[in-house]
Write a protein that holds these residues in place. Sequence first.
Motif, PDB file in Angstrom:
ATOM      1  N   GLU A 241       0.810  -1.223   0.000  1.00 30.38           N
ATOM      2  CA  GLU A 241       0.000   0.000   0.000  1.00 30.38           C
ATOM      3  C   GLU A 241       0.844   1.274   0.000  1.00 30.38           C
ATOM      4  O   GLU A 241       0.302   2.373  -0.035  1.00 30.38           O
ATOM      5  CB  GLU A 241      -1.010   0.022   1.154  1.00 30.38           C
ATOM      6  CG  GLU A 241      -1.991  -1.137   1.080  1.00 30.38           C
ATOM      7  CD  GLU A 241      -3.071  -1.060   2.136  1.00 30.38           C
ATOM      8  OE1 GLU A 241      -3.257   0.006   2.763  1.00 30.38           O
ATOM      9  OE2 GLU A 241      -3.739  -2.093   2.344  1.00 30.38           O
ATOM     10  N   ARG A 242       2.175   1.145   0.036  1.00 33.27           N
ATOM     11  CA  ARG A 242       3.030   2.331  -0.028  1.00 33.27           C
ATOM     12  C   ARG A 242       2.868   3.011  -1.376  1.00 33.27           C
ATOM     13  O   ARG A 242       2.838   2.350  -2.422  1.00 33.27           O
ATOM     14  CB  ARG A 242       4.486   1.922   0.190  1.00 33.27           C
ATOM     15  CG  ARG A 242       5.448   3.090   0.111  1.00 33.27           C
ATOM     16  CD  ARG A 242       6.863   2.686   0.418  1.00 33.27           C
ATOM     17  NE  ARG A 242       7.772   3.723  -0.024  1.00 33.27           N
ATOM     18  CZ  ARG A 242       9.058   3.542  -0.248  1.00 33.27           C
ATOM     19  NH1 ARG A 242       9.608   2.364  -0.041  1.00 33.27           N
ATOM     20  NH2 ARG A 242       9.816   4.532  -0.657  1.00 33.27           N
ATOM     21  N   GLU A 243       2.761   4.317  -1.359  1.00 38.00           N
ATOM     22  CA  GLU A 243       2.707   5.105  -2.590  1.00 38.00           C
ATOM     23  C   GLU A 243       4.131   5.483  -2.984  1.00 38.00           C
ATOM     24  O   GLU A 243       4.876   6.034  -2.160  1.00 38.00           O
ATOM     25  CB  GLU A 243       1.867   6.369  -2.397  1.00 38.00           C
ATOM     26  CG  GLU A 243       0.392   6.104  -2.161  1.00 38.00           C
ATOM     27  CD  GLU A 243      -0.344   5.587  -3.388  1.00 38.00           C
ATOM     28  OE1 GLU A 243       0.114   5.827  -4.527  1.00 38.00           O
ATOM     29  OE2 GLU A 243      -1.378   4.919  -3.192  1.00 38.00           O
TER      30      GLU A 243
ATOM     31  N   ASP B 198      20.242  -0.135  -4.152  1.00 39.94           N
ATOM     32  CA  ASP B 198      18.834   0.259  -4.146  1.00 39.94           C
ATOM     33  C   ASP B 198      18.201  -0.083  -5.477  1.00 39.94           C
ATOM     34  O   ASP B 198      18.853  -0.035  -6.524  1.00 39.94           O
ATOM     35  CB  ASP B 198      18.694   1.764  -3.917  1.00 39.94           C
ATOM     36  CG  ASP B 198      18.988   2.180  -2.486  1.00 39.94           C
ATOM     37  OD1 ASP B 198      18.784   1.364  -1.570  1.00 39.94           O
ATOM     38  OD2 ASP B 198      19.414   3.336  -2.296  1.00 39.94           O
ATOM     39  N   VAL B 199      16.919  -0.409  -5.425  1.00 33.64           N
ATOM     40  CA  VAL B 199      16.110  -0.596  -6.627  1.00 33.64           C
ATOM     41  C   VAL B 199      15.127   0.566  -6.647  1.00 33.64           C
ATOM     42  O   VAL B 199      14.454   0.832  -5.645  1.00 33.64           O
ATOM     43  CB  VAL B 199      15.358  -1.943  -6.590  1.00 33.64           C
ATOM     44  CG1 VAL B 199      14.461  -2.090  -7.815  1.00 33.64           C
ATOM     45  CG2 VAL B 199      16.349  -3.099  -6.500  1.00 33.64           C
ATOM     46  N   TYR B 200      15.060   1.264  -7.773  1.00 31.41           N
ATOM     47  CA  TYR B 200      14.233   2.457  -7.895  1.00 31.41           C
ATOM     48  C   TYR B 200      12.988   2.169  -8.716  1.00 31.41           C
ATOM     49  O   TYR B 200      13.055   1.452  -9.722  1.00 31.41           O
ATOM     50  CB  TYR B 200      15.037   3.588  -8.539  1.00 31.41           C
ATOM     51  CG  TYR B 200      16.246   3.958  -7.716  1.00 31.41           C
ATOM     52  CD1 TYR B 200      16.116   4.802  -6.615  1.00 31.41           C
ATOM     53  CD2 TYR B 200      17.493   3.429  -8.002  1.00 31.41           C
ATOM     54  CE1 TYR B 200      17.219   5.121  -5.835  1.00 31.41           C
ATOM     55  CE2 TYR B 200      18.597   3.745  -7.231  1.00 31.41           C
ATOM     56  CZ  TYR B 200      18.455   4.596  -6.144  1.00 31.41           C
ATOM     57  OH  TYR B 200      19.536   4.895  -5.372  1.00 31.41           O
ATOM     58  N   SER B 201      11.881   2.744  -8.291  1.00 31.68           N
ATOM     59  CA  SER B 201      10.634   2.547  -9.028  1.00 31.68           C
ATOM     60  C   SER B 201      10.663   3.398 -10.295  1.00 31.68           C
ATOM     61  O   SER B 201      10.770   4.623 -10.212  1.00 31.68           O
ATOM     62  CB  SER B 201       9.433   2.937  -8.171  1.00 31.68           C
ATOM     63  OG  SER B 201       8.243   2.706  -8.898  1.00 31.68           O
TER      64      SER B 201
ATOM     65  N   GLN C 288       1.148   2.567  -6.525  1.00 36.22           N
ATOM     66  CA  GLN C 288       0.971   1.984  -5.207  1.00 36.22           C
ATOM     67  C   GLN C 288       1.472   0.543  -5.202  1.00 36.22           C
ATOM     68  O   GLN C 288       1.169  -0.226  -6.121  1.00 36.22           O
ATOM     69  CB  GLN C 288      -0.506   2.003  -4.820  1.00 36.22           C
ATOM     70  CG  GLN C 288      -0.763   1.454  -3.430  1.00 36.22           C
ATOM     71  CD  GLN C 288      -2.237   1.421  -3.087  1.00 36.22           C
ATOM     72  OE1 GLN C 288      -3.058   1.022  -3.906  1.00 36.22           O
ATOM     73  NE2 GLN C 288      -2.561   1.827  -1.874  1.00 36.22           N
ATOM     74  N   VAL C 289       2.209   0.180  -4.159  1.00 33.83           N
ATOM     75  CA  VAL C 289       2.682  -1.195  -3.992  1.00 33.83           C
ATOM     76  C   VAL C 289       1.488  -2.066  -3.604  1.00 33.83           C
ATOM     77  O   VAL C 289       0.848  -1.828  -2.583  1.00 33.83           O
ATOM     78  CB  VAL C 289       3.781  -1.291  -2.913  1.00 33.83           C
ATOM     79  CG1 VAL C 289       4.191  -2.745  -2.689  1.00 33.83           C
ATOM     80  CG2 VAL C 289       4.986  -0.437  -3.294  1.00 33.83           C
TER      81      VAL C 289
ATOM     82  N   LEU D  56       2.861  -3.338  -8.663  1.00 30.10           N
ATOM     83  CA  LEU D  56       2.392  -1.964  -8.488  1.00 30.10           C
ATOM     84  C   LEU D  56       1.106  -1.728  -9.263  1.00 30.10           C
ATOM     85  O   LEU D  56       0.891  -2.334 -10.310  1.00 30.10           O
ATOM     86  CB  LEU D  56       3.432  -0.974  -9.037  1.00 30.10           C
ATOM     87  CG  LEU D  56       4.848  -1.009  -8.517  1.00 30.10           C
ATOM     88  CD1 LEU D  56       5.741  -0.134  -9.391  1.00 30.10           C
ATOM     89  CD2 LEU D  56       4.875  -0.527  -7.090  1.00 30.10           C
ATOM     90  N   ARG D  57       0.301  -0.803  -8.740  1.00 29.12           N
ATOM     91  CA  ARG D  57      -0.788  -0.237  -9.537  1.00 29.12           C
ATOM     92  C   ARG D  57      -0.257   1.105 -10.020  1.00 29.12           C
ATOM     93  O   ARG D  57      -0.121   2.037  -9.230  1.00 29.12           O
ATOM     94  CB  ARG D  57      -2.067  -0.043  -8.723  1.00 29.12           C
ATOM     95  CG  ARG D  57      -3.170   0.634  -9.559  1.00 29.12           C
ATOM     96  CD  ARG D  57      -4.510   0.697  -8.859  1.00 29.12           C
ATOM     97  NE  ARG D  57      -5.048  -0.652  -8.753  1.00 29.12           N
ATOM     98  CZ  ARG D  57      -5.257  -1.295  -7.597  1.00 29.12           C
ATOM     99  NH1 ARG D  57      -4.966  -0.731  -6.454  1.00 29.12           N
ATOM    100  NH2 ARG D  57      -5.775  -2.501  -7.577  1.00 29.12           N
ATOM    101  N   PRO D  58       0.082   1.216 -11.316  1.00 26.78           N
ATOM    102  CA  PRO D  58       0.697   2.456 -11.797  1.00 26.78           C
ATOM    103  C   PRO D  58      -0.286   3.629 -11.758  1.00 26.78           C
ATOM    104  O   PRO D  58      -1.464   3.468 -12.072  1.00 26.78           O
ATOM    105  CB  PRO D  58       1.112   2.125 -13.229  1.00 26.78           C
ATOM    106  CG  PRO D  58       0.286   0.965 -13.639  1.00 26.78           C
ATOM    107  CD  PRO D  58      -0.076   0.223 -12.384  1.00 26.78           C
ATOM    108  N   ALA D  59       0.224   4.799 -11.352  1.00 28.24           N
ATOM    109  CA  ALA D  59      -0.581   6.019 -11.348  1.00 28.24           C
ATOM    110  C   ALA D  59      -0.929   6.401 -12.791  1.00 28.24           C
ATOM    111  O   ALA D  59      -2.027   6.881 -13.064  1.00 28.24           O
ATOM    112  CB  ALA D  59       0.167   7.142 -10.653  1.00 28.24           C
TER     113      ALA D  59
END
Length: 131
Positions: A49-51, A69-72, A77-78, A105-108
């Motif tokens: 649920e993290r944005e 690190d892995v970057y989005s 939303q995760v 993810l649910r992409p914005a």
Amino acid sequence: MSEVPDNLKYTSDHEWLRLEDDGTVTLGITDHAQQALGELVYVELPETERELAQGDACAVVESVKAASDVYSPLAGQVLSVNDALADTPELVNDKPYSDGWLVTLRPADPQSLDELMDADAYTRFLAESED
């Protein structure tokens, strides 16, 4: 040479993304990335649920050589994380494009996937990076 499946999108940071039938996106690191890191010993994943904003660090992969690190690559939303990686982080090494996925993810903005590299462009990027 690294495996580069045709059905995925790629970033210059060596993440892959797969658009699923339900409109969600699965994210992982590429075969090239896992080879460069070496044997993974730990994976830290985000809370569900993290944005995430585009470019946010969303995971950490740690190998015997280094932590990275892995970057989005896109905002969203995760929805879920690959809990299997807590006990078997080597799944990322063994099967980076299937069992070694990191998050969904649910992409914005689903159209933002169009801005990423396809398999041919990523293959060219890898070849140019080796020069």
